[in-house]
Design an enzyme around this catalytic site. Structure first.
Site, PDB file in Angstrom:
ATOM      1  N   GLY A  36      -3.024   1.656  -2.529  1.00 21.96           N
ATOM      2  CA  GLY A  36      -4.046   2.693  -2.523  1.00 21.96           C
ATOM      3  C   GLY A  36      -4.979   2.556  -1.333  1.00 21.96           C
ATOM      4  CG  LEU A  38      -2.955   5.991  -0.429  1.00 19.71           C
ATOM      5  CD1 LEU A  38      -2.070   7.097  -1.009  1.00 19.71           C
ATOM      6  CD2 LEU A  38      -2.140   4.729  -0.186  1.00 19.71           C
ATOM      7  CG  HIS A  39      -4.585   4.058   6.179  1.00 16.01           C
ATOM      8  ND1 HIS A  39      -3.351   4.024   6.789  1.00 16.01           N
ATOM      9  CD2 HIS A  39      -4.785   2.796   5.696  1.00 16.01           C
ATOM     10  CE1 HIS A  39      -2.846   2.800   6.712  1.00 16.01           C
ATOM     11  NE2 HIS A  39      -3.692   2.034   6.037  1.00 16.01           N
ATOM     12  CG  HIS A  42      -0.989   3.956   3.004  1.00 13.33           C
ATOM     13  ND1 HIS A  42      -2.325   3.741   3.265  1.00 13.33           N
ATOM     14  CD2 HIS A  42      -0.499   2.769   2.582  1.00 13.33           C
ATOM     15  CE1 HIS A  42      -2.629   2.477   3.003  1.00 13.33           C
ATOM     16  NE2 HIS A  42      -1.546   1.853   2.600  1.00 13.33           N
ATOM     17  N   GLY A 152       5.878  -0.399   6.003  1.00 17.01           N
ATOM     18  CA  GLY A 152       5.359  -0.345   7.363  1.00 17.01           C
ATOM     19  C   GLY A 152       5.607  -1.646   8.112  1.00 17.01           C
TER      20      GLY A 152
HETATM   21  P1  AMP Z   1      -0.833  -1.574   1.552  1.00 17.99           P
HETATM   22  O1  AMP Z   1      -1.392  -0.439   0.770  1.00 17.99           O
HETATM   23  O2  AMP Z   1      -1.769  -2.103   2.594  1.00 17.99           O
HETATM   24  O3  AMP Z   1      -0.204  -2.627   0.701  1.00 17.99           O
HETATM   25  O4  AMP Z   1       0.360  -0.957   2.398  1.00 17.99           O
HETATM   26  C1  AMP Z   1       1.383  -0.219   1.782  1.00 17.99           C
HETATM   27  C2  AMP Z   1       2.461   0.071   2.793  1.00 17.99           C
HETATM   28  O5  AMP Z   1       1.910   0.819   3.876  1.00 17.99           O
HETATM   29  C3  AMP Z   1       3.048  -1.200   3.411  1.00 17.99           C
HETATM   30  O6  AMP Z   1       4.449  -1.034   3.583  1.00 17.99           O
HETATM   31  C4  AMP Z   1       2.338  -1.280   4.735  1.00 17.99           C
HETATM   32  O7  AMP Z   1       3.055  -1.986   5.717  1.00 17.99           O
HETATM   33  C5  AMP Z   1       2.213   0.183   5.088  1.00 17.99           C
HETATM   34  N1  AMP Z   1       1.145   0.375   6.071  1.00 17.99           N
HETATM   35  C6  AMP Z   1      -0.137  -0.039   5.980  1.00 17.99           C
HETATM   36  N2  AMP Z   1      -0.816   0.263   7.115  1.00 17.99           N
HETATM   37  C7  AMP Z   1       0.082   0.876   7.938  1.00 17.99           C
HETATM   38  C8  AMP Z   1       0.019   1.412   9.265  1.00 17.99           C
HETATM   39  N3  AMP Z   1      -1.114   1.376   9.980  1.00 17.99           N
HETATM   40  N4  AMP Z   1       1.128   1.957   9.785  1.00 17.99           N
HETATM   41  C9  AMP Z   1       2.295   1.993   9.078  1.00 17.99           C
HETATM   42  N5  AMP Z   1       2.423   1.501   7.827  1.00 17.99           N
HETATM   43  C10 AMP Z   1       1.342   0.952   7.264  1.00 17.99           C
END
Ligand code: AMP
Length: 288
Positions: A36, A38-39, A42, A152
């Site tokens: 969550g 989210l940006h 995501h 990511g």
């Molecule tokens: P998180 O919510 O931080 O656990 O991330 C969820 C998914 O989004 C993971 O696979 C991350 O690697 C991916 N993600 C987070 N930040 C980025 C970004 N800046 N660019 C690409 N993927 C991302």
């Protein structure tokens, strides 16, 4: 075009039902696991899944077991309404947002340990982190049972840990790696960027600067990797960042390199104020 309806599921059986119905219609199922807050990074994963799949499931779960005792689990941003809007906009069909008790019921006692690739870097500075990640990702993949799951490169070591786990345990899922999405000045997007004050936000640029420096030096023919590791710390020190690591590693095993090779990954982890950030860059040397 109006965004389609989004199903918010809090229980595992709701997910199974929606995914089962999609499968009976012959739809390819894609899954995007997240915590969550989210940006656009995501968002890009969800859009990519939308292009490939007939049903796109996003999971939103702040997984307690991947946080250490002194980490930011309790203050991790929880922004469900905004997250649902982003999911809708990016084309998701289903959001799975379970309560912790649905994932870790009483007497839960099974965990997944991926050896070697979990050990260096984040494994050293966040003991137990990848056990928490591997365990929850395996559970989420078992719940959704997607054909494809999108991760990511921003969390580079995590991606390799998950790939290894899926190969080792014969999970019938294709892991799709997606490029890191950055702000226009180069800062990798992260849910944790919202902790940064304006001054810290400026200093946080030192992570991508350190990686750019590594790439420039390697492309210019640098072969002394210990000197390069030291050089990578210069922009970080100048920004008063507390460096956990700044290094060059093998892109699959994550072991630190002693000499350049055709494909490498530069990785940094540093604290800006109280916020710990990570970033990385794949570096390919042109063939001679
Ligand atoms: P998180 O919510 O931080 O656990 O991330 C969820 C998914 O989004 C993971 O696979 C991350 O690697 C991916 N993600 C987070 N930040 C980025 C970004 N800046 N660019 C690409 N993927 C991302």
């Amino acid at each position: 075009m109006a965004a389609q309806d989004l199903l918010l599921a809090e229980r595992i059986d709701q997910v199974r039902q929606a995914v089962g119905a999609a499968r009976r219609q012959g739809r390819i199922v894609g899954c995007v696991p997240t915590m969550g807050a989210l940006h656009a990074g995501h968002g890009r994963l969800i859009e990519r899944a939308r292009q490939d799949c007939g049903l796109v499931a996003v999971t939103i779960f702040v997984n307690p077991t991947q946080f250490g005792p002194n980490e930011d689990f309790t203050r991790y941003p929880r922004t469900l309404e905004a997250d649902l809007a982003l999911c809708r906009e990016a084309g998701a069909d289903l959001v799975f947002h379970p309560a912790p008790g649905a994932i870790y019921p009483p007497h839960f006692q099974t965990t997944v340990d991926v050896a070697d690739v979990s050990v260096p870097l984040e494994g050293t500075f966040r003991p137990g982190h990848f056990r928490g990640v591997a365990t929850v990702v395996l559970k989420l993949l078992n719940i959704v049972q997607p054909d494809r799951a999108y991760f990511g490169r921003k969390d580079y070591q995590q991606l390799q840990v998950i790939r290894r786990m899926c190969r080792d345990l014969d999970l019938p899922v294709e892991i799709v790696p997606c490029e890191t999405v950055r702000e226009s000045d180069g800062l990798a997007m992260s849910s944790r960027n919202r902790y940064l004050s304006p001054d810290e936000r400026r200093r946080a640029l030192s992570l991508s600067q350190s990686l750019d420096m590594a790439r420039r030096h390697l492309l210019a023919g640098e072969t002394d990797l210990s000197a390069l590791r030291e050089a990578m710390r210069t922009p970080l020190r100048a920004a008063d960042a507390q460096v956990d690591y700044a290094t060059i590693a093998d892109p699959e095993t994550l072991t630190e390199l002693t000499a350049p090779q055709p494909e490498m990954v530069a990785l940094v982890a540093a604290r800006i104020g109280t916020t710990r950030l990570i970033d990385n860059l794949l570096i390919e040397l042109p063939s001679p």
